[in-house]
Design an enzyme around this catalytic site. Structure first.
Site, PDB file in Angstrom:
ATOM      1  N   GLU A 286      19.370  65.172  -7.599  1.00  0.00           N
ATOM      2  CA  GLU A 286      18.863  66.491  -7.989  1.00  0.00           C
ATOM      3  C   GLU A 286      19.344  66.872  -9.388  1.00  0.00           C
ATOM      4  O   GLU A 286      18.706  67.661 -10.076  1.00  0.00           O
ATOM      5  CB  GLU A 286      19.305  67.542  -6.954  1.00  0.00           C
ATOM      6  CG  GLU A 286      18.169  68.465  -6.550  1.00  0.00           C
ATOM      7  CD  GLU A 286      18.483  69.327  -5.342  1.00  0.00           C
ATOM      8  OE1 GLU A 286      17.872  69.094  -4.292  1.00  0.00           O
ATOM      9  OE2 GLU A 286      19.318  70.242  -5.442  1.00  0.00           O
ATOM     10  N   HIS A 307      21.724  43.725   6.379  1.00  0.00           N
ATOM     11  CA  HIS A 307      20.737  43.175   7.310  1.00  0.00           C
ATOM     12  C   HIS A 307      19.440  43.970   7.280  1.00  0.00           C
ATOM     13  O   HIS A 307      18.602  43.819   8.150  1.00  0.00           O
ATOM     14  CB  HIS A 307      21.335  43.129   8.721  1.00  0.00           C
ATOM     15  CG  HIS A 307      22.527  42.219   8.806  1.00  0.00           C
ATOM     16  ND1 HIS A 307      22.470  40.958   9.361  1.00  0.00           N
ATOM     17  CD2 HIS A 307      23.788  42.369   8.352  1.00  0.00           C
ATOM     18  CE1 HIS A 307      23.661  40.385   9.266  1.00  0.00           C
ATOM     19  NE2 HIS A 307      24.487  41.225   8.655  1.00  0.00           N
ATOM     20  N   LYS A 421       7.838  73.742  -1.670  1.00  0.00           N
ATOM     21  CA  LYS A 421       7.996  75.055  -1.034  1.00  0.00           C
ATOM     22  C   LYS A 421       6.764  75.917  -1.298  1.00  0.00           C
ATOM     23  O   LYS A 421       6.263  76.569  -0.396  1.00  0.00           O
ATOM     24  CB  LYS A 421       9.229  75.775  -1.605  1.00  0.00           C
ATOM     25  CG  LYS A 421      10.551  75.188  -1.201  1.00  0.00           C
ATOM     26  CD  LYS A 421      11.662  76.111  -1.659  1.00  0.00           C
ATOM     27  CE  LYS A 421      13.001  75.429  -1.606  1.00  0.00           C
ATOM     28  NZ  LYS A 421      14.049  76.187  -2.282  1.00  0.00           N
TER      29      LYS A 421
HETATM   30  O1  PA5 Z   1      21.754  71.862  -4.862  1.00  0.00           O
HETATM   31  C1  PA5 Z   1      21.044  72.829  -4.643  1.00  0.00           C
HETATM   32  O2  PA5 Z   1      21.062  73.825  -5.374  1.00  0.00           O
HETATM   33  C2  PA5 Z   1      20.117  72.839  -3.461  1.00  0.00           C
HETATM   34  O3  PA5 Z   1      20.188  71.643  -2.757  1.00  0.00           O
HETATM   35  C3  PA5 Z   1      20.466  73.974  -2.525  1.00  0.00           C
HETATM   36  O4  PA5 Z   1      21.789  73.840  -2.114  1.00  0.00           O
HETATM   37  C4  PA5 Z   1      19.543  73.990  -1.311  1.00  0.00           C
HETATM   38  O5  PA5 Z   1      18.219  74.084  -1.710  1.00  0.00           O
HETATM   39  C5  PA5 Z   1      19.885  75.166  -0.396  1.00  0.00           C
HETATM   40  O6  PA5 Z   1      19.787  76.362  -1.088  1.00  0.00           O
HETATM   41  P1  PA5 Z   1      20.412  77.689  -0.528  1.00  0.00           P
HETATM   42  O7  PA5 Z   1      21.874  77.537  -0.465  1.00  0.00           O
HETATM   43  O8  PA5 Z   1      20.021  78.740  -1.513  1.00  0.00           O
HETATM   44  O9  PA5 Z   1      19.822  77.944   0.828  1.00  0.00           O
END
Ligand code: PA5
Length: 435
Positions: A286, A307, A421
């Protein structure tokens, strides 16, 4: 100190290649610590660990003690950065089967709100039948759909079981200090809350209450975790040369990427490391995967995945490098026994420890993969304990920040996650998403 060894990437990468990027690594590290790079409003994690226990940590330990005493099961609701860190920590320290035989005094810990699967929810409901339980709902934004749906159901289950007032004492909200629906609900309902610092993004939040409350409920010493992280902060931020393993890792992986190695497999020979690999995968994926760039992160467990993925790694497309994580062998040894019939032909190993066999598997795998054209970075973590856990989290966050800045991307946003989303909200008919 964590040791990074890049002797198995030479051939793909030369010393002059690496030295040529030294100034880039230095500049990326300086941007992080000086706060001059893109996304610098999300650098709260850089100086987060402290040597002293904070008031928030004391409150976390007190809440964890209550949960340990009054609950057979603790359900942690969250997704992405609000879930992977604590799960990684607990599975690494206590194994994937950590829930077996647990109950009040040392509760079982399950994770929810990271899926929309009905089967998974039904399974959780069955697990909770007849059990005393508490819930932590973790969401920085307070609006993420998956955890919000899970929390609504679990809150109702708590209220039906204990009544509204008693249920309130079994709900812990971990969220932004001011913003979001969860903060508002917690204030109105009077749940105990813990703060995710606004300047620590989800995937950099494991050393905040996001990770610390579940770890403390699991019996992990969070003071030791933070002490290890604080030591890492001091050590890895003061060394500004390739003596710093964070520099070596960030520098080598970027050079390999520039040489066509677009996929990194992050491997350990420990089954309990699988979720830690998942945390690493999210951290790097990310943070780096944007603007058409990024090393594709894949977590794997050897020898199990030799494996399944072994063939692809050995002879598939040559766009892979590996990072193999190692720990010191545990003190309690297991020895291969002797069998007088020896029908399985294993007597040649009789008397040898499982660690010895594992070590040969490690050495044999590295040699095979290097020969097959897969450069291998090794990361020696040393002994696995609570301090080390904190050190590893901080170290890898630092490596990731440096590496992403070298790549020329903002490590702290995730604009691409919004696309699914938006489509989902439109299909679900969420107000405001009609077009
Ligand atoms: O790294 C990030 O910012 C995301 O993976 C969030 O942690 C994830 O989308 C969850 O978001 P939130 O804590 O606002 O529910």
């Amino acid at each position: 100190m964590i040791k990074v060894d890049i002797s198995n990437v030479w051939g793909r990468l030369s010393l002059p290649d690496l030295l040529a990027v030294e100034s880039e690594v230095a500049a990326a590290h300086k941007s992080l610590t000086d706060g001059t790079g893109e996304g610098n409003d999300f650098l709260g994690w850089v100086n987060l660990p402290t040597a002293e226990e904070t008031a928030e940590m004391r409150r976390i330990r007190a809440a964890a003690q209550r949960i340990r005493e009054d609950s057979d099961v603790f359900v942690v609701i969250g997704i992405g950065g609000s879930y992977l860190g604590p799960r990684a920590a607990i599975e690494l320290m206590q194994g994937c089967n950590h829930n077996i035989g647990k109950g009040k005094g040392d509760p079982q810990i399950y994770f929810a709100g990271n899926t929309l699967s009905t089967r998974a929810f039904n399974e959780l409901q069955r697990l909770l039948e007849g059990k005393d339980f508490s819930v932590a709902v973790i969401s920085k934004s307070g609006t993420t759909t998956e955890p919000a749906i899970a929390f609504r159901s679990l809150r109702w289950m708590l209220e039906r079981k204990y009544g509204t007032d008693a249920a309130r004492k079994r709900i812990y909200a971990i969220t932004d200090p001011c913003k979001g629906a969860l903060r508002q609900m917690a204030t109105e309902e009077g749940w105990e809350t813990f703060v995710i610092p606004p300047a620590a993004g989800g995937r950099y939040s494991v050393l905040t209450p996001v990770g610390l409350l579940p770890m403390a409920v699991a019996g992990i010493d969070i003071c030791k975790v933070m002490s290890g992280a604080n030591q890492a902060k001091e050590t890895y931020n003061s060394l500004r040369s390739f003596e710093n393993p964070a520099w070596l890792y960030a520098g080598a992986r970027n050079m390999l990427y520039r040489n066509g190695k677009a996929m990194e497999i992050f491997v350990s020979f420990e089954p309990g490391f699988r979720m830690f690999g998942g945390w690493w995968q999210q951290l790097f994926g990310e943070s780096e995967g944007k603007d058409g760039k990024g090393i594709f992160p894949v977590a794997a467990e050897f020898t199990a995945d030799l494996h399944s993925l072994g063939q692809m790694i050995q002879q598939g497309e040559r766009n892979i490098f590996e990072t193999m994580v190692r720990f010191d062998a545990p003190e309690q040894k297991v020895t291969v026994g002797s069998d007088y019939k020896n029908l399985d032909g294993l007597n040649y190993l009789a008397g040898k420890t499982l660690d010895y066999v594992d070590e040969q598997a490690f050495q044999g795998t590295v040699a095979a993969h290097v020969e097959g054209g897969v450069p291998v970075i090794t990361m020696d973590m040393g002994a696995l304990n609570d301090e080390k856990l904190g050190e590893m989290f901080y170290f890898l966050e630092l490596c990731c920040g440096i590496s992403a800045y070298m790549l020329g991307v903002n490590p702290f946003n995730q604009p691409g996650v919004e696309f699914y989303k938006r489509n989902m909200f439109k299909l679900l008919g969420k107000p405001g998403y009609e077009d």
